[in-house]
Design a protein around this motif. Structure first.
Motif, PDB file in Angstrom:
ATOM      1  N   ARG A 104      -9.928  -8.412   3.295  1.00 12.97           N
ATOM      2  CA  ARG A 104     -10.912  -7.766   2.413  1.00 12.97           C
ATOM      3  C   ARG A 104     -11.045  -6.327   2.876  1.00 12.97           C
ATOM      4  N   ILE A 105     -10.698  -5.364   2.020  1.00 12.27           N
ATOM      5  CA  ILE A 105     -10.854  -3.965   2.446  1.00 12.27           C
ATOM      6  C   ILE A 105     -11.779  -3.193   1.509  1.00 12.27           C
ATOM      7  N   LEU A 131     -13.163   0.154  -0.396  1.00 17.27           N
ATOM      8  CA  LEU A 131     -12.728   1.447  -0.923  1.00 17.27           C
ATOM      9  C   LEU A 131     -13.876   2.021  -1.760  1.00 17.27           C
ATOM     10  N   THR A 132     -14.041   3.315  -1.639  1.00 19.66           N
ATOM     11  CA  THR A 132     -15.141   3.959  -2.357  1.00 19.66           C
ATOM     12  C   THR A 132     -14.820   4.047  -3.844  1.00 19.66           C
ATOM     13  N   GLN A 156      -5.568   5.849   0.636  1.00 12.15           N
ATOM     14  CA  GLN A 156      -4.528   6.405   1.490  1.00 12.15           C
ATOM     15  C   GLN A 156      -3.795   5.254   2.149  1.00 12.15           C
ATOM     16  N   ALA A 165      -2.784   3.490   4.853  1.00  9.28           N
ATOM     17  CA  ALA A 165      -3.132   3.558   6.267  1.00  9.28           C
ATOM     18  C   ALA A 165      -2.513   2.420   7.052  1.00  9.28           C
ATOM     19  N   GLY A 166      -2.231   1.336   6.383  1.00  6.17           N
ATOM     20  CA  GLY A 166      -1.705   0.163   7.085  1.00  6.17           C
ATOM     21  C   GLY A 166      -1.176  -0.831   6.082  1.00  6.17           C
ATOM     22  N   THR A 202      -3.125  -1.284   2.360  1.00  6.37           N
ATOM     23  CA  THR A 202      -3.009  -0.136   1.464  1.00  6.37           C
ATOM     24  C   THR A 202      -1.538   0.148   1.128  1.00  6.37           C
ATOM     25  N   VAL A 255      -8.406  12.093   1.847  1.00  5.58           N
ATOM     26  CA  VAL A 255      -8.712  11.105   0.824  1.00  5.58           C
ATOM     27  C   VAL A 255     -10.207  11.130   0.481  1.00  5.58           C
ATOM     28  N   LEU A 295     -20.032   6.630   5.882  1.00 11.88           N
ATOM     29  CA  LEU A 295     -19.280   6.047   7.002  1.00 11.88           C
ATOM     30  C   LEU A 295     -18.313   4.967   6.544  1.00 11.88           C
ATOM     31  N   ASN A 296     -17.197   4.886   7.265  1.00  8.96           N
ATOM     32  CA  ASN A 296     -16.154   3.929   6.898  1.00  8.96           C
ATOM     33  C   ASN A 296     -15.827   2.983   8.039  1.00  8.96           C
ATOM     34  N   SER A 297     -16.830   2.254   8.497  1.00 13.29           N
ATOM     35  CA  SER A 297     -16.598   1.293   9.576  1.00 13.29           C
ATOM     36  C   SER A 297     -15.813   0.091   9.042  1.00 13.29           C
ATOM     37  N   ARG A 323      -6.233  -1.834  16.344  1.00 10.98           N
ATOM     38  CA  ARG A 323      -5.072  -0.964  16.178  1.00 10.98           C
ATOM     39  C   ARG A 323      -3.755  -1.684  16.448  1.00 10.98           C
TER      40      ARG A 323
HETATM   41  C1  LIG Z   1     -17.311   2.075   2.794  1.00 12.74           C
HETATM   42  C2  LIG Z   1     -15.858   2.431   2.971  1.00 12.74           C
HETATM   43  C3  LIG Z   1     -15.228   3.163   1.997  1.00 12.74           C
HETATM   44  C4  LIG Z   1     -13.880   3.500   2.124  1.00 12.74           C
HETATM   45  N1  LIG Z   1     -13.289   4.193   1.134  1.00 12.74           N
HETATM   46  C5  LIG Z   1     -11.984   4.505   1.202  1.00 12.74           C
HETATM   47  C6  LIG Z   1     -11.332   5.199   0.145  1.00 12.74           C
HETATM   48  O1  LIG Z   1     -11.935   5.508  -0.867  1.00 12.74           O
HETATM   49  N2  LIG Z   1     -10.016   5.472   0.275  1.00 12.74           N
HETATM   50  C7  LIG Z   1      -9.307   5.096   1.389  1.00 12.74           C
HETATM   51  O2  LIG Z   1      -8.121   5.375   1.442  1.00 12.74           O
HETATM   52  N3  LIG Z   1      -9.896   4.449   2.404  1.00 12.74           N
HETATM   53  C8  LIG Z   1     -11.213   4.128   2.346  1.00 12.74           C
HETATM   54  N4  LIG Z   1     -11.807   3.431   3.363  1.00 12.74           N
HETATM   55  C9  LIG Z   1     -10.986   3.003   4.493  1.00 12.74           C
HETATM   56  C10 LIG Z   1     -10.156   1.780   4.106  1.00 12.74           C
HETATM   57  O3  LIG Z   1     -10.990   0.670   3.930  1.00 12.74           O
HETATM   58  C11 LIG Z   1      -9.099   1.469   5.173  1.00 12.74           C
HETATM   59  O4  LIG Z   1      -8.193   2.517   5.189  1.00 12.74           O
HETATM   60  C12 LIG Z   1      -8.351   0.185   4.871  1.00 12.74           C
HETATM   61  O5  LIG Z   1      -9.164  -0.915   5.151  1.00 12.74           O
HETATM   62  C13 LIG Z   1      -7.099   0.100   5.675  1.00 12.74           C
HETATM   63  O6  LIG Z   1      -6.477  -1.162   5.513  1.00 12.74           O
HETATM   64  P1  LIG Z   1      -4.938  -1.328   5.829  1.00 12.74           P
HETATM   65  O7  LIG Z   1      -4.635  -2.762   5.959  1.00 12.74           O
HETATM   66  O8  LIG Z   1      -4.127  -0.571   4.868  1.00 12.74           O
HETATM   67  O9  LIG Z   1      -4.766  -0.606   7.212  1.00 12.74           O
HETATM   68  P2  LIG Z   1      -4.985  -1.128   8.664  1.00 12.74           P
HETATM   69  O10 LIG Z   1      -3.752  -0.910   9.421  1.00 12.74           O
HETATM   70  O11 LIG Z   1      -5.564  -2.499   8.630  1.00 12.74           O
HETATM   71  O12 LIG Z   1      -6.125  -0.161   9.172  1.00 12.74           O
HETATM   72  C14 LIG Z   1      -6.021   1.241   9.299  1.00 12.74           C
HETATM   73  C15 LIG Z   1      -7.390   1.747   9.723  1.00 12.74           C
HETATM   74  O13 LIG Z   1      -8.332   1.483   8.691  1.00 12.74           O
HETATM   75  C16 LIG Z   1      -9.532   0.923   9.199  1.00 12.74           C
HETATM   76  N5  LIG Z   1      -9.708  -0.456   8.698  1.00 12.74           N
HETATM   77  C17 LIG Z   1      -8.916  -1.527   8.891  1.00 12.74           C
HETATM   78  N6  LIG Z   1      -9.384  -2.649   8.337  1.00 12.74           N
HETATM   79  C18 LIG Z   1     -10.523  -2.302   7.749  1.00 12.74           C
HETATM   80  C19 LIG Z   1     -11.482  -3.013   7.009  1.00 12.74           C
HETATM   81  N7  LIG Z   1     -11.389  -4.335   6.747  1.00 12.74           N
HETATM   82  N8  LIG Z   1     -12.568  -2.347   6.578  1.00 12.74           N
HETATM   83  C20 LIG Z   1     -12.690  -1.000   6.796  1.00 12.74           C
HETATM   84  N9  LIG Z   1     -11.802  -0.280   7.501  1.00 12.74           N
HETATM   85  C21 LIG Z   1     -10.735  -0.908   7.971  1.00 12.74           C
HETATM   86  C22 LIG Z   1      -9.398   0.899  10.683  1.00 12.74           C
HETATM   87  O14 LIG Z   1     -10.090   1.972  11.257  1.00 12.74           O
HETATM   88  C23 LIG Z   1      -7.927   0.991  10.929  1.00 12.74           C
HETATM   89  O15 LIG Z   1      -7.618   1.595  12.151  1.00 12.74           O
HETATM   90  C24 LIG Z   1     -13.154   3.100   3.269  1.00 12.74           C
HETATM   91  C25 LIG Z   1     -13.805   2.365   4.255  1.00 12.74           C
HETATM   92  C26 LIG Z   1     -15.139   2.026   4.116  1.00 12.74           C
HETATM   93  C27 LIG Z   1     -15.832   1.214   5.154  1.00 12.74           C
END
Ligand SMILES: Cc1cc2nc3c(=O)[nH]c(=O)nc-3n(C[C@H](O)[C@H](O)[C@H](O)COP(=O)(O)OP(=O)(O)OC[C@H]3O[C@@H](n4cnc5c(N)ncnc54)[C@H](O)[C@@H]3O)c2cc1C
Ligand SMILES: Cc1cc2nc3c(=O)[nH]c(=O)nc-3n(C[C@H](O)[C@H](O)[C@H](O)COP(=O)(O)OP(=O)(O)OC[C@H]3O[C@@H](n4cnc5c(N)ncnc54)[C@H](O)[C@@H]3O)c2cc1C
Ligand code: FES
Lengths: 469, 282
Positions: free
Chosen positions: B45-46, B48-49, B65, B67-68, B71, B109, B211-213, B261
């Motif tokens: 579950r991820i 995104l804004t 973006q 990121a992993g 995405t 992003v 914040l994006n925890s 990580r």
């Molecule tokens: C409220 C909120 C809004 C966000 N909005 C956006 C957005 O609009 N666009 C965007 O590109 N990204 C956004 N993010 C960040 C996005 O959720 C993470 O980039 C995404 O979860 C990464 O998942 P992944 O499997 O691709 O990468 P992973 O390899 O799993 O993670 C890459 C990094 O993303 C973060 N992350 C990983 N898992 C999660 C998770 N379940 N929840 C939150 N962060 C995580 C960690 O810091 C990690 O180091 C937002 C996060 C939050 C909390």
């Protein structure tokens, strides 16, 4: 009755429950207790004395007619037995597994005075599993009343309320925040105690009654309760006690500190034990400390072992005698190798320069005077500091009600702790709105939550139709 | 299932834009809120804004973006595909009122989430100066979209490949020197938000950050998203995501964001290998 009893040969012990070997099971997520065979069930049912005064029944929060269903098993009428249970309990396959029978029905069993009580829970589970295997016969449904009811939350209380209302002819929609229905049964209680296929089978049965379940729907965000009242004739709130409490000690936000909810949700709901086949990760560490002494703590400690921890500790501030967990869960945890540090109060979580947990500073306790709950309260011993070297800490000291619905609903009376105030029929201070389960009582049990759902269904029915169910 | 109606790459293999069919979410979405999605049954579950929403068409726009693993897997989606779960709107909407002069700062992003906020602030009568920045020209997007929703748009790139060279904080400093704003809203990578807060603290300008925890449920049930704000533990998913940036413990947030990580890298590596075995297609 006394004469009858004499004639009967009493078997002193409960028919043993087939179970997975402790060493093997402490490393897998398959169910621990395997369930009775038909022969086991007949044997165990045969132990029941059929007491006329039915003491066991008084111990059951929903008053299942226990002697009657056991008699049907004795007579070989297994379909009849499950039908009898379902008159009062909509979730027998779940309750047969997770109810604290030792403090409910089985506590009052006449046999229990001198011998093992009858294994009522095991018998309940046996007939319920048999029925799930064969395919459930749906109960009759009343003609449509034309009334619509919204149920918020799909835990045992919401599901029960929904299914009873559907049987009474109302159109019911359940709104669930998560992506699957079941509440704590899905995200909290581990697979090895309550297989998720059993929960989903019960959910399917509720759907077959015509109940619509909308997952991914957070009430308070997508719709408020007031908005639901514009579209539905009544609303039932069964949102549970999902807000994790923390200890409020230094270091609690360090990397490697989890709430039990998070630790269990990652594992059960998100299947982190299958990572990387499933995408959600979890950090297990090699030495895990779980804070608390309830069922939730036992579940977390046993889960940690299964995820590969080499040591899993339960850290509890009172002594063994005060453990609130079910005895069976405590026994299972011990057998599997969970270690116990009783009379221990954590004071601080230690972390390295990257913020990772390296240990937990604790104080030894002694038991003092009994507190409001009647249990002797722990008093810390000055100068008894010691460090438990662990790299993951799971906080399992309790949960409160999720504030999302209360915060967004006008005119809903709450207790000081934030629980919704509802009377025995489930009625809240807000007209048309009913509530029950953990959100009203605070964290309790599956059967109490289900019972509250049943009671509310009856009073919603009366409210909508003027008739008694 | 939730249908992907449109998918475009804003920056090839790095930034993707999605338009998702989710009428109920669109009907209630407000600036500053987010959604949580899960691509499939095995998915994470991820959050995104919500970058934009159209109540009439019943759509929600996201910009992600890569990121992993999740995405990146999303990047393979095409219009017509569906995702399994989509829940929202989550979080408290950004508090909108007429503050007077407001600066929004979007980095990378983070430009996307500032879009609906700038629009709402302008509709509320504010003078809205929007600063958008990216590492380099190719990663900059929505210049035109942003221009439409603010009073004045300022663009920068870290490497100077477009408009000017400099960080968003450099531009912000100039704007604040010109005339002190009444509010700053900053959204982007954590180090950027932290840098903005350090700067605005000197100027005594109230600063909201989003914040994006790391999250799991997004409903306040697990506590995974907790962060220390003003010395108190808050849950980002229900108490936020907006907080007073001057009170946020960014160091703790950064540590907690790096929690997985190793596993994340492992998961992405396995995924890219699997994709390569299937000839780049999935
Ligand atoms: C409220 C909120 C809004 C966000 N909005 C956006 C957005 O609009 N666009 C965007 O590109 N990204 C956004 N993010 C960040 C996005 O959720 C993470 O980039 C995404 O979860 C990464 O998942 P992944 O499997 O691709 O990468 P992973 O390899 O799993 O993670 C890459 C990094 O993303 C973060 N992350 C990983 N898992 C999660 C998770 N379940 N929840 C939150 N962060 C995580 C960690 O810091 C990690 O180091 C937002 C996060 C939050 C909390
Ligand atoms: C780890 C653990 C082990 C346990 N073990 C046992 C046991 O062995 N035996 C036993 O009897 N009891 C046990 N319990 C307690 C038991 O599970 C609960 O008492 C019971 O589940 C409460 O049922 P409920 O329907 O009130 O709430 P829940 O089961 O909590 O369900 C509430 C549901 O409402 C949803 N929800 C919340 N807010 C919203 C919203 N705003 N909009 C939409 N949906 C919402 C939640 O996502 C959830 O699915 C255990 C609990 C835990 C956590
Ligand atoms: S994500 Fe679980 S409480 Fe915020």
């Amino acid at each position: 009755m006394a004469e009858e009893k004499k004639k009967k040969v009493i078997i002193h012990n409960k028919t043993p429950m087939p179970a997975q070997d402790p060493v093997a099971r402490s490393r897998n997520f398959q169910e621990v207790a395997l369930g009775y065979t038909e022969e086991d069930a007949r044997l165990e049912a045969g132990r029941c004395l059929q007491c006329k005064n039915e003491p066991c029944r008084q111990g059951c929060p929903v008053e299942v007619n226990i002697p009657a269903f056991i008699k049907l098993i004795q007579e070989g009428d297994l379909d009849g037995a499950i039908a009898r249970i379902k008159e009062n309990n909509p979730l027998p396959a779940v309750c047969g597994r997770v109810c604290p029978q030792e403090s409910q029905c089985e506590k009052y069993c006449t046999l229990g005075a001198k011998h093992d009580p009858v294994g009522i829970g095991r018998l309940e589970r046996f007939v319920a599993d048999r029925e799930l295997g064969l395919g459930v016969t749906l109960p009759g449904k009343a003609a449509s009343t034309g009334k619509k009811v919204a149920v918020v939350g799909s835990g045992p209380s919401g599901l029960t309320c929904a299914s009873d209302l559907a049987k009474l002819g109302h159109a019911v929609t359940v709104f669930e925040a998560l992506h699957v229905a079941g509440g704590v049964l899905m995200y909290g209680i581990p697979e090895f105690r309550l297989p998720k296929r059993v929960v989903q089978a019960e959910v399917e049965n509720v759907k077959k009654l015509g109940v619509e379940i909308q997952v991914n729907s957070v009430i308070g965000r997508i719709d408020t309760v007031d908005e639901l009242l514009e579209r539905y004739d009544a609303v039932y709130l069964g949102t549970g006690a999902g807000l994790p409490y923390f200890m409020d000690i230094p270091g609690e936000n360090a990397c490697g500190v989890y709430s039990a909810n998070e630790f269990l949700t990652r594992t059960n709901l998100m299947k982190a034990y299958l990572f990387p086949e499933c995408d959600t990760p979890i950090r297990v560490g090699s030495r895990v400390a779980v804070l608390g002494g309830g069922n939730v703590a036992m579940d977390a400690a046993r889960t940690a072992l299964r995820l590969g921890a080499s040591e899993s500790w339960i850290v509890y501030r009172r002594s063994e005698a005060e453990l609130p967990a079910r005895h069976e869960e405590y026994e299972h945890a011990r057998e599997e190798g969970v270690k116990f540090s009783f009379l221990t109060a954590p004071t601080r979580i230690l972390e390295d320069d990257k913020g990772w947990v390296t240990g937990m500073e604790c104080l030894r306790c002694e038991l003092g005077e009994p507190d409001a709950s009647g249990r002797r309260s722990p008093v810390t011993v000055c100068g008894s500091e010691f460090v438990l070297p662990v790299d993951v800490v799971v906080v399992a000291i309790g949960q409160g009600p999720n504030p999302l619905v209360p915060r967004t609903t006008k005119g809903l009376a709450l207790t000081k702790r934030g629980n919704i105030v509802a009377d025995e029929s489930g009625a809240t201070s807000k007209p048309g709105v009913y509530a029950g389960g953990d959100v009203v009582t605070g964290a309790a049990t599956v059967i109490l939550a289900a019972g509250a759902g049943k009671a509310a269904a009856r009073s919603i029915h009366r409210h909508l139709t003027g008739a008694t169910a | 299932m939730y249908k992907v109606l449109k998918k475009t790459e804003l920056a090839p293999s790095i930034l993707d834009l999605y338009v998702i069919e989710a009428p109920k979410v669109a009907a209630k979405a407000r600036a500053g809120q987010f959604i949580i999605l899960r691509i499939d049954g095995q998915g994470e579950r991820i959050p995104l804004t919500i970058a934009d929403f159209d109540r009439e068409k019943g759509t929600v726009t996201l910009v992600a973006q890569r990121a992993g693993k999740t995405t990146t897997q999303m990047g393979k989606l095409r219009a017509g595909d569906s995702i399994a779960d989509f829940v929202g709107p989550l979080g408290e909407p950004t508090h909108i009122e007429n503050y007077g002069r407001v600066v929004t700062v979007g980095g990378g992003v983070g430009v996307a989430p500032t879009h609906p906020i700038a629009r709402a602030l302008k509709e509320a009568g504010n003078e809205v100066i929007s600063i958008i920045g990216a590492r380099t020209r190719d990663l900059l997007f929505w210049e035109e979209e942003m221009r439409k929703v603010c009073t004045r748009l300022l663009v920068t790139t870290d490497d100077g490949s477009y408009v000017r060279k400099g960080f968003v904080t450099d531009v912000l400093k100039e704007v604040m020197d010109e005339k002190k704003p009444d509010l700053v809203v900053a959204i982007g990578p954590q180090p950027m938000m932290r840098a903005v807060c350090n700067l605005t603290r000197e100027y005594g300008v109230k600063t909201i950050v989003s914040l994006n925890s790391i999250m799991v449920d997004g409903t306040g049930m697990c506590g995974c998203c907790r962060v220390t704000v003003g010395g108190k533990t808050r849950f980002v998913c229900v108490d936020g995501p907006d907080f007073d940036g001057h009170e946020v413990d960014f160091a703790e947030l950064a540590r907690r964001s790096a929690l997985y990580r190793e596993q994340e890298k492992d998961s992405l590596d396995r995924y890219t290998q699997r994709c390569q075995c299937h000839g780049g297609e999935h």
